[in-house]
Enzyme design. Structure first.
Site, PDB file in Angstrom:
ATOM      1  CE  LYS A  54      -3.895  -2.276   2.195  1.00 34.83           C
ATOM      2  NZ  LYS A  54      -4.512  -2.779   3.422  1.00 34.83           N
ATOM      3  CD  GLN A  98      -3.638  -4.425   6.613  1.00 30.29           C
ATOM      4  OE1 GLN A  98      -3.463  -3.474   5.858  1.00 30.29           O
ATOM      5  NE2 GLN A  98      -4.306  -5.507   6.249  1.00 30.29           N
ATOM      6  CG  ASP A 121     -10.107  -0.315   4.820  1.00 26.05           C
ATOM      7  OD1 ASP A 121      -9.944  -0.616   3.623  1.00 26.05           O
ATOM      8  OD2 ASP A 121      -9.398  -0.768   5.746  1.00 26.05           O
TER       9      ASP A 121
END
Ligand code: NAD
Length: 300
Positions: A54, A98, A121
């Site tokens: 990422k 994460q 997200d």
């Protein structure tokens, strides 16, 4: 006749290209550089690989990447304090924590402490509610990537029968909402669904997000249907050498690709789209924060 292969790797490169162009324009016209903060707690090897990937791709499209690596025994209070700092940092337009988090941390609490406008997200309950009510939101990356590929392949999805196998908050449920938003007739199937093969056989669009290797065989697929395989399953592959593995999806590619009209492979289908869409969401969040027009074709 074999199915068209939907090339997620190539599609993701196109998405990253569009993101890069938009980032360059934001810099040139407004002096704004989008920034994505990624928070990793602990040293889970798979998570470390994702976070590295990422960060690398964020920088490649011209954005700022801020990586926060915390010890596995970080307290909830310290993690929440970091998120609060990032929420208030004007240079940070997207925040991603994460998952999974270590067991002593409350994932729902942590995710819901992110500013919904920076929740790239799309897991914050505000964004879940906005998506469910058809309002502008941050949309989870994997299902949004699937939707982009479906729109690209079909043009309009209106009136098509779609079956989503899997009801997780990360993939299945938001995928169903997005397909409903595009006027599909949507069925969500799951581990308790009766007559799953018959349910799947009705579908013009099948999205498999289960996590069971090759569980959907070709004879469940309606001839000509479009099959999006989200599953990522690692199997031992002794034929490739000792200790070697290979990735397969939730769909049996060999038999399904003989019947389907189009299908995503694993690897090289949905997988590469997820990070590309994360970058797209970060630019979208940045434009919204600055009151500027959003990039076209990169949102739901
Ligand atoms: P999950 O474990 O949270 O959910 C799986 C779902 O499958 C559940 O809702 C369950 O009801 C359903 N299910 C289980 N057994 C079933 C059965 N026999 N028949 C029908 N449904 C059944 O998983 P998830 O997080 O949604 O992920 C699903 C898969 O997608 C996994 O393989 C994961 O690795 C993959 N994934 C890929 C990406 C990507 O970037 N490509 C992103 C997220 C998840």
């Amino acid at each position: 006749m074999g199915a068209d292969i939907i090339d997620g790797k190539a599609f993701a490169a196109v998405v990253r290209g569009k993101v890069g162009e938009h980032v360059a324009r934001l810099m040139a016209d407004h002096g704004i550089k989008p920034g994505l903060a990624v928070v990793l707690v602990g040293e889970d090897p798979a998570s470390q690989v994702y976070v590295r990937s990422k960060g690398k791709q964020t920088v490649e499209v011209g954005m700022n990447s801020y990586e926060h690596k915390l010890d596995i025994d970080t307290s909830e209070a310290d993690l929440l304090a970091l998120i609060e700092r990032l929420n208030n940092d004007a240079d940070v337009h997207g925040i991603l924590v994460q998952l999974p988090l270590p067991g002593h941390l409350n994932e729902d609490l942590v995710i819901n402490s992110i500013d919904p406008a920076k929740d790239v997200d799309g897991f914050h309950i505000s964004n879940v509610g906005l998506l469910a009510t058809g309002q502008k939101s941050m949309v989870p990356c994997t299902p949004l990537g699937c939707l982009m590929m479906l729109r690209d392949h079909h043009g309009s999805l209106s009136g098509l029968d779609a079956v989503v196998i899997g009801r997780s908050n990360i993939v299945g449920k938001p995928m169903a909402q997005l397909l409903l938003g595009d006027s599909c007739t949507v069925t969500i199937a799951h581990s308790r669904t009766k007559d799953l093969p018959d349910v799947v056989r009705r579908a013009d669009i099948v999205v498999a997000a289960v996590g069971r290797p090759e569980m959907v065989p070709g004879d469940w697929i309606k001839p000509g249907a479009t099959v999006i395989d989200v599953g990522i399953n690692r199997l031992d592959a002794p034929e490739r050498g000792e200790g070697k593995t290979r990735l397969v999806g939730d769909v049996d590619f060999a038999t399904a690709s003989a019947v389907a009209g189009a299908i995503t492979p694993v690897p090289g289908g949905v997988g590469p789209m997820t990070i590309a869409v994360l970058l797209a969401n970060t630019v979208t969040a940045c434009c919204r924060a600055a009151g500027l027009p959003e990039p076209e074709g990169l949102t739901a």
